[in-house]
Motif scaffolding. Structure first.
Motif, short mmCIF file in Angstrom:
data_model
loop_
_atom_site.label_atom_id
_atom_site.label_comp_id
_atom_site.label_asym_id
_atom_site.label_seq_id
_atom_site.Cartn_x
_atom_site.Cartn_y
_atom_site.Cartn_z
N ALA A 77 0.83 -1.20 0.00
CA ALA A 77 0.00 0.00 0.00
C ALA A 77 0.86 1.25 0.00
O ALA A 77 1.78 1.39 0.82
CB ALA A 77 -0.91 -0.01 1.23
N LYS A 78 0.55 2.15 -0.93
CA LYS A 78 1.17 3.47 -0.91
C LYS A 78 0.23 4.38 -0.13
O LYS A 78 -0.97 4.38 -0.37
CB LYS A 78 1.34 3.96 -2.34
N PHE A 79 0.76 5.10 0.83
CA PHE A 79 -0.09 5.93 1.71
C PHE A 79 0.01 7.42 1.36
O PHE A 79 1.11 7.97 1.28
CB PHE A 79 0.35 5.76 3.17
N PHE A 80 -1.15 8.03 1.21
CA PHE A 80 -1.25 9.49 1.10
C PHE A 80 -2.06 9.94 2.31
O PHE A 80 -3.12 9.38 2.59
CB PHE A 80 -2.00 9.88 -0.17
N VAL A 81 -1.57 10.95 3.02
CA VAL A 81 -2.30 11.36 4.23
C VAL A 81 -2.51 12.87 4.25
O VAL A 81 -1.60 13.64 3.92
CB VAL A 81 -1.55 10.92 5.52
N GLY A 82 -3.71 13.26 4.64
CA GLY A 82 -3.98 14.69 4.87
C GLY A 82 -4.67 15.39 3.72
O GLY A 82 -4.50 16.59 3.55
N GLY A 83 -5.45 14.66 2.95
CA GLY A 83 -6.27 15.31 1.93
C GLY A 83 -7.65 15.56 2.48
O GLY A 83 -8.03 15.05 3.53
N GLY A 84 -8.40 16.37 1.75
CA GLY A 84 -9.78 16.60 2.17
C GLY A 84 -10.33 17.84 1.51
O GLY A 84 -9.61 18.61 0.90
N ALA A 100 -1.42 2.00 9.68
CA ALA A 100 -2.63 2.82 9.83
C ALA A 100 -2.79 3.28 11.28
O ALA A 100 -3.14 4.43 11.55
CB ALA A 100 -3.86 2.03 9.37
N GLU A 101 -2.52 2.39 12.22
CA GLU A 101 -2.58 2.75 13.65
C GLU A 101 -1.63 3.92 13.94
O GLU A 101 -1.97 4.84 14.68
CB GLU A 101 -2.17 1.56 14.53
N ALA A 102 -0.43 3.83 13.36
CA ALA A 102 0.56 4.89 13.61
C ALA A 102 0.05 6.23 13.06
O ALA A 102 0.15 7.26 13.74
CB ALA A 102 1.90 4.51 12.97
N CYS A 103 -0.51 6.21 11.85
CA CYS A 103 -1.06 7.45 11.26
C CYS A 103 -2.14 8.03 12.15
O CYS A 103 -2.19 9.23 12.40
CB CYS A 103 -1.68 7.16 9.88
N LEU A 104 -3.01 7.15 12.65
CA LEU A 104 -4.15 7.60 13.46
C LEU A 104 -3.69 8.06 14.85
O LEU A 104 -4.23 9.02 15.39
CB LEU A 104 -5.16 6.46 13.60
N ARG A 105 -2.71 7.36 15.42
CA ARG A 105 -2.31 7.75 16.78
C ARG A 105 -1.68 9.14 16.79
O ARG A 105 -1.98 9.95 17.68
CB ARG A 105 -1.36 6.73 17.40
N VAL A 106 -0.85 9.42 15.82
CA VAL A 106 -0.26 10.76 15.77
C VAL A 106 -1.37 11.80 15.64
O VAL A 106 -1.37 12.83 16.33
CB VAL A 106 0.76 10.88 14.60
N TYR A 107 -2.34 11.49 14.82
CA TYR A 107 -3.47 12.42 14.65
C TYR A 107 -4.29 12.55 15.93
O TYR A 107 -4.63 13.66 16.37
CB TYR A 107 -4.35 11.94 13.49
N ARG A 131 -7.91 20.30 18.58
CA ARG A 131 -9.24 20.12 19.15
C ARG A 131 -9.81 21.44 19.63
O ARG A 131 -10.89 21.48 20.21
CB ARG A 131 -9.18 19.11 20.32
N ASP A 132 -9.07 22.52 19.39
CA ASP A 132 -9.54 23.82 19.86
C ASP A 132 -10.52 24.46 18.88
O ASP A 132 -11.27 25.35 19.24
CB ASP A 132 -8.35 24.77 20.07
N ASN A 133 -10.51 24.01 17.64
CA ASN A 133 -11.34 24.63 16.62
C ASN A 133 -11.80 23.54 15.65
O ASN A 133 -11.00 22.93 14.95
CB ASN A 133 -10.51 25.70 15.89
N LYS A 134 -13.10 23.30 15.67
CA LYS A 134 -13.70 22.26 14.84
C LYS A 134 -13.28 22.36 13.37
O LYS A 134 -13.15 21.37 12.67
CB LYS A 134 -15.23 22.44 14.98
N TYR A 135 -13.09 23.60 12.93
CA TYR A 135 -12.80 23.80 11.52
C TYR A 135 -11.33 23.60 11.18
O TYR A 135 -10.93 23.68 10.04
CB TYR A 135 -13.28 25.19 11.08
N LYS A 136 -10.53 23.37 12.22
CA LYS A 136 -9.11 23.10 11.96
C LYS A 136 -8.72 21.74 12.50
O LYS A 136 -7.56 21.48 12.78
CB LYS A 136 -8.27 24.20 12.61
N ALA A 137 -9.71 20.88 12.68
CA ALA A 137 -9.47 19.63 13.40
C ALA A 137 -9.18 18.44 12.49
O ALA A 137 -8.74 17.40 12.98
CB ALA A 137 -10.65 19.33 14.32
N ARG A 138 -9.43 18.57 11.21
CA ARG A 138 -9.16 17.44 10.33
C ARG A 138 -7.65 17.19 10.22
O ARG A 138 -6.84 18.10 10.41
CB ARG A 138 -9.75 17.68 8.93
#
Lengths: 140, 543
Positions: free
Chosen positions: B198-205, B229-236, B242-249
C-alpha cells in the motif's frame, strides 16, 4: 464526590500530582495527566508509579485513550484511572485501552455499566487489554 | 463479495441491541439529547431540519441484490418511498422516526448491513473504486484491503473520539475514480518486486480548507498495513487540533507540521507499533480475498455489440466502459435524470436495479461517489435487454460524466448546516443543458454543487464547482473552475463575485461557451481551462 469504580484490588489513596510536579519530585507515586500532556514523558519513570490518572475534560476529547494505550504498551501495570467526563457508554472502550479505574464527574448506574461492559463478546482489533481479536480466532 | 461469518454477524447484531437499549433510555428520559447525540451519531443517525436522517454504510460501495432490495424495503417501510445515494458511496434516508430506528437497523443486520460509524468523529465507511474487480487497469482488487480496514476500524476503542471525522479510500489503479487524494488517508495498492503493498497518502480533504494529500510512504507490506494505519491515526489522535472544529481534520495537522515532520512522527510510532502484534496474518487477507474472486465469467461470451438502435448506442457510448473480461462490460446507471434530484432513487427503482444485478451482473452492484449505481459484470450480449429495462424505469440517462451528471449535496432542503439550496440548482442546470447533443459536445465535464462551505458536494473538485453561501440573508452562489478528483487531482478556484440562482446558471453557460471557442483538438473542458487559464473565463463572465 462520586465514588471510584475499580477493576483491581489494590487501592491507591495517594493524591495524584500534576505531571510537572511529578517530573520535578522523585518521591511521588501518583500522577495526573491532563488531556493535552504527553504520556511518553512518564515512560522512563514507570517503575515508581502506582497510579496514573488521565483526565477527560469532555467525553469527546479522545486523547486520553492514546495516552492509556501508550502506558500499557510500555508495560505499565499500575492503576490507570480515567477521571472527568467519563460516561457509561465510553467505559467499554476505556477498558479496552487499559483503564482499570474510573472517577466520573456524574454517577454511573451500576446495572447499565454491567450491561455495557458485557455486551460485546468479541473484538476486531488487538489493544492493550490483550483480548483476542477476531482475526486470531479465525486463524488459531 | 464478502460474506459475514459468525463473528461479523454477532458484532452487527450486538450493535443493534445496544442501540435499541440506548433509544429506550432516551425515550424514557434517562438520557438527555446531549448525552444521546454521540451515541446516535455512532449509528449514523442525524437530527436534520425536519426529521432524523439515517445513513447506511455500504462498505466500499459494493452490495448484492438482496441488500439492494433491503434498501428498497427500508425506503418503503420507514421513509417516504425513496433513498438518496451519497458521495460516500452510502445511502441516506431523510424521514426516519427515532422509535423505529432500532427495527430498521435489525432489518439491515439481517442482510449483513449496518450504519456503524457512518457519522461521528471516528473512522467512517471505507470507500473504493466502483469498478473494483472489473476494471482493466487495476493491479489487484482493492476491496479485500478495504475490508481488512473496515474490520479493524469498526468499534476501534482508541480512535472513536478523534478530533474530527476520518475518511479512508483504497484504490488499485493509476486512474483514480475514488477521489483518493482528497481523503484523510488515501491508499493506492502498488507492486514492489512482485509483492502487493500500500502506498499511503495522508492529509487530503475538502471542506473549508481543501488539501491534496501528500504521499507519506511508498510501500507498506500487507502484513504491516494495520500497524501503519494505527501509527497514522495515533499521531493524529494525539496532536490533531481540538480547539477549533474547523481546523481539526488531519489535513490541518499535516499541513501545520509539514508532511515531512508528520511522516517522521508516524515512522517513529510505526517502529513501535510493529512490535505489538496488531496485524492479522496474511492468511486473513487471503481468506477475505477469496470472497472477491472473479465470478464465473463465460470464457467465450461474444465480444461484439449490436449498436443499430441509436438511443442504445448513445447509452453504450456514454455509460458503458470496458471490462477486464472479454465479452463483458461495466454499465453505469445514471441517477441524474432531467430535472431529477442527483442520487435519489425510488423503492421501485431500487428493486429494479436489484433485479437487474441478480439477473445480469452476477448479483453485484456498486454505488459511485458520483451518486450513480454500477452493474459491474454485464455480458455484452445482455446489455440491450438491461438498457431497455432501465429506460422503461427512467434509469437510462446517457449522461455519465457529462454536465448533467452533477454531484449535489442535500443542501438547505434537508441539511441543518446548509446556507443555500443545492438540489433545485442541480435540477435547473440539468434542464438548461438537457439537450444530449449539446452535453456530448461539451464532453466530460464534472459539475459539483455544495450548499455550504463544508463541501459535501465536492465543489472544490469540480471541473466546474458551485458553492452556495448566505449573503445578507439571501442565497448566493459562487462559481469555481479547474478542480479535479481524478489522478490529476487539483483544487478549483473561485471566479469572482457570486450570483443568484439564475445568474450562476447563465455564468456556467458563458464558461462552457468559452470552452467551445478555445478548445484545441480533443481537449476536455478541464484541459482547456488549464491551458488557457482563469483570466479568459473571468473576462467572459464579468466583462
Amino acid at each position: 464526590m462520586v465514588e471510584a469504580i475499580r477493576f483491581r484490588d489494590d487501592i491507591h489513596e495517594e493524591p495524584a500530582v500534576s505531571l510537572d510536579a511529578f517530573l520535578d519530585q522523585s518521591n511521588a507515586t501518583a500522577v495526573r495527566i491532563e488531556a493535552g500532556e504527553d504520556a511518553r514523558l512518564l515512560l522512563p519513570l514507570l517503575d515508581r508509579i502506582s497510579l496514573v490518572e488521565i483526565d477527560f475534560p469532555v467525553f469527546g476529547d479522545g486523547r486520553g485513550y492514546s495516552a492509556a494505550q501508550i502506558l500499557r504498551e510500555a508495560g505499565y501495570e499500575g492503576e490507570l484511572r480515567a477521571s472527568g467526563d467519563v460516561l457509561v457508554d465510553q467505559l467499554a472502550y476505556m477498558r479496552r485501552c487499559g483503564f482499570d479505574s474510573f472517577i466520573p464527574d456524574a454517577p454511573i448506574d451500576p446495572k447499565v455499566m454491567e450491561e455495557a461492559l458485557a455486551r460485546y463478546e468479541h473484538v476486531y482489533q488487538g489493544t492493550s487489554d490483550q483480548r483476542t481479536p477476531i482475526w486470531r480466532h479465525r486463524h488459531g | 463479495m464478502y460474506q459475514y461469518d459468525q463473528y461479523d454477524q454477532q458484532m452487527v447484531d450486538t450493535r443493534v441491541e445496544e442501540f435499541r437499549d440506548q433509544v429506550k433510555r432516551r425515550l424514557a428520559g434517562d438520557l438527555t439529547e446531549d448525552q444521546f447525540k454521540p451515541l446516535r451519531l455512532m449509528n449514523g443517525l442525524y437530527l436534520q431540519l425536519h426529521a432524523y436522517m439515517l445513513r447506511v454504510a455500504i462498505p466500499y460501495g459494493t452490495l448484492n441484490s438482496k441488500q439492494m432490495r433491503m434498501l428498497g424495503h427500508i425506503a418503503r417501510k420507514y421513509d417516504r418511498d425513496y433513498g438518496h445515494f451519497t458521495t460516500r458511496q452510502n445511502i441516506q434516508y431523510n424521514w426516519i422516526k427515532l422509535e423505529e430506528a432500532p427495527d430498521l437497523l435489525a432489518d439491515l443486520a439481517s442482510v449483513e448491513m449496518h450504519a456503524i460509524q457512518t457519522s461521528g468523529n471516528c473512522i467512517r465507511n471505507i470507500s473504493s473504486d466502483q469498478y473494483a474487480g472489473a476494471a482493466r487497469d487495476e493491479i489487484a482488487d482493492p476491496r479485500p484491503w478495504a475490508e481488512i480496514l473496515r474490520q479493524w476500524s469498526s468499534f476501534h476503542p482508541e480512535f472513536s473520539y478523534l478530533p474530527r471525522k476520518f475518511k479512508i479510500a483504497v484504490i488499485a489503479s493509476e486512474e483514480d475514480r475514488a477521489a483518493m487524494r482528497l481523503h484523510d488517508i488515501g491508499i493506492q495498492l502498488v507492486r514492489k518486486d512482485g509483492e502487493l503493498g500500500a502506498k499511503f497518502f495522508v492529509g487530503g480533504g475538502m471542506g473549508r480548507t481543501p488539501m491534496i494529500a501528500p504521499e507519506i510512504r511508498d510501500f507498506v507490506p500487507a502484513d504491516e498495513l494495520i500497524s501503519y494505519a494505527e501509527a497514522c491515526l495515533r499521531v493524529y489522535n494525539r496532536y490533531g487540533r481540538r480547539d477549533n472544529k474547523y481546523k481539526a481534520r488531519i489535513k490541518i495537522l499535516v499541513h501545520e507540521l509539514g508532511a515531512e515532520e508528520y511522516t517522521r512522527q508516524v515512522e517513529e510510532e510505526f517502529a513501535h507499533m510493529k512490535t505489538l502484534g496488531l496485524n492479522p496474518p496474511v492468511e486473513e487477507l487471503a481468506r477475505i480475498t477469496e470472497y472477491f474472486a472473479d465470478p464465473a465469467f463465460e470464457g467465450n461470451a461474444p465480444d461484439e455489440l449490436d449498436l443499430s438502435d441509436p438511443d442504445f448506442k448513445l447509452w453504450v457510448d456514454q455509460n458503458v466502459v470496458a471490462h477486464k473480461q472479454p465479452g463483458y462490460a461495466i454499465a453505469t446507471i445514471s441517477l441524474k435524470p432531467k430535472g431529477g434530484i442527483p442520487g435519489d432513487a425510488s423503492s421501485a427503482q431500487i428493486d429494479l436495479m436489484a433485479d437487474l444485478a441478480e439477473q445480469y451482473s452476477f448479483d453485484e452492484l456498486r454505488v459511485t461517489h458520483s451518486q450513480n449505481i454500477v452493474l459491474p459484470h454485464v455480458r455484452k450480449s445482455d446489455l440491450y435487454a438491461v438498457w431497455q429495462k432501465l429506460d422503461e424505469a427512467g434509469l437510462a440517462p446517457a449522461n455519465l460524466d457529462l454536465i448533467t451528471d452533477s454531484i449535489a449535496c442535500p443542501g438547505l432542503d434537508y441539511c441543518s448546516l446548509a446556507n443555500a439550496r443545492s438540489i433545485p440548482l442541480a435540477q435547473k442546470i440539468s434542464e438548461r443543458f438537457a439537450d444530449l447533443g449539446r452535453q456530448r459536445e461539451l464532453g466530460e465535464l464534472k459539475l459539483k454543487i455544495s450548499g455550504c462551505i463544508n463541501a459535501c458536494g465536492h465543489h472544490h473538485a469540480g471541473h466546474i464547482g458551485i458553492l452556495g453561501v448566505d449573503r445578507k440573508g439571501t442565497e448566493n452562489y459562487q462559481l469555481l473552475l479547474g478542480g479535479s478528483a481524478a489522478e490529476d487531482t487539483s483544487l478549483a478556484k473561485i471566479t469572482g463575485p457570486g450570483f443568484d440562482e439564475d445568474g450562476v446558471i447563465d455564468a456556467i453557460e458563458t464558461v462552457t461557451d468559452v470552452y467551445l471557442e478555445e478548445r484545441e483538438g480533443d481537449e476536455r473542458f478541464i484541459d482547456t481551462y488549464r491551458r488557457v487559464g482563469m483570466a479568459r473565463f473571468k473576462e467572459a463572465i464579468y466583462g
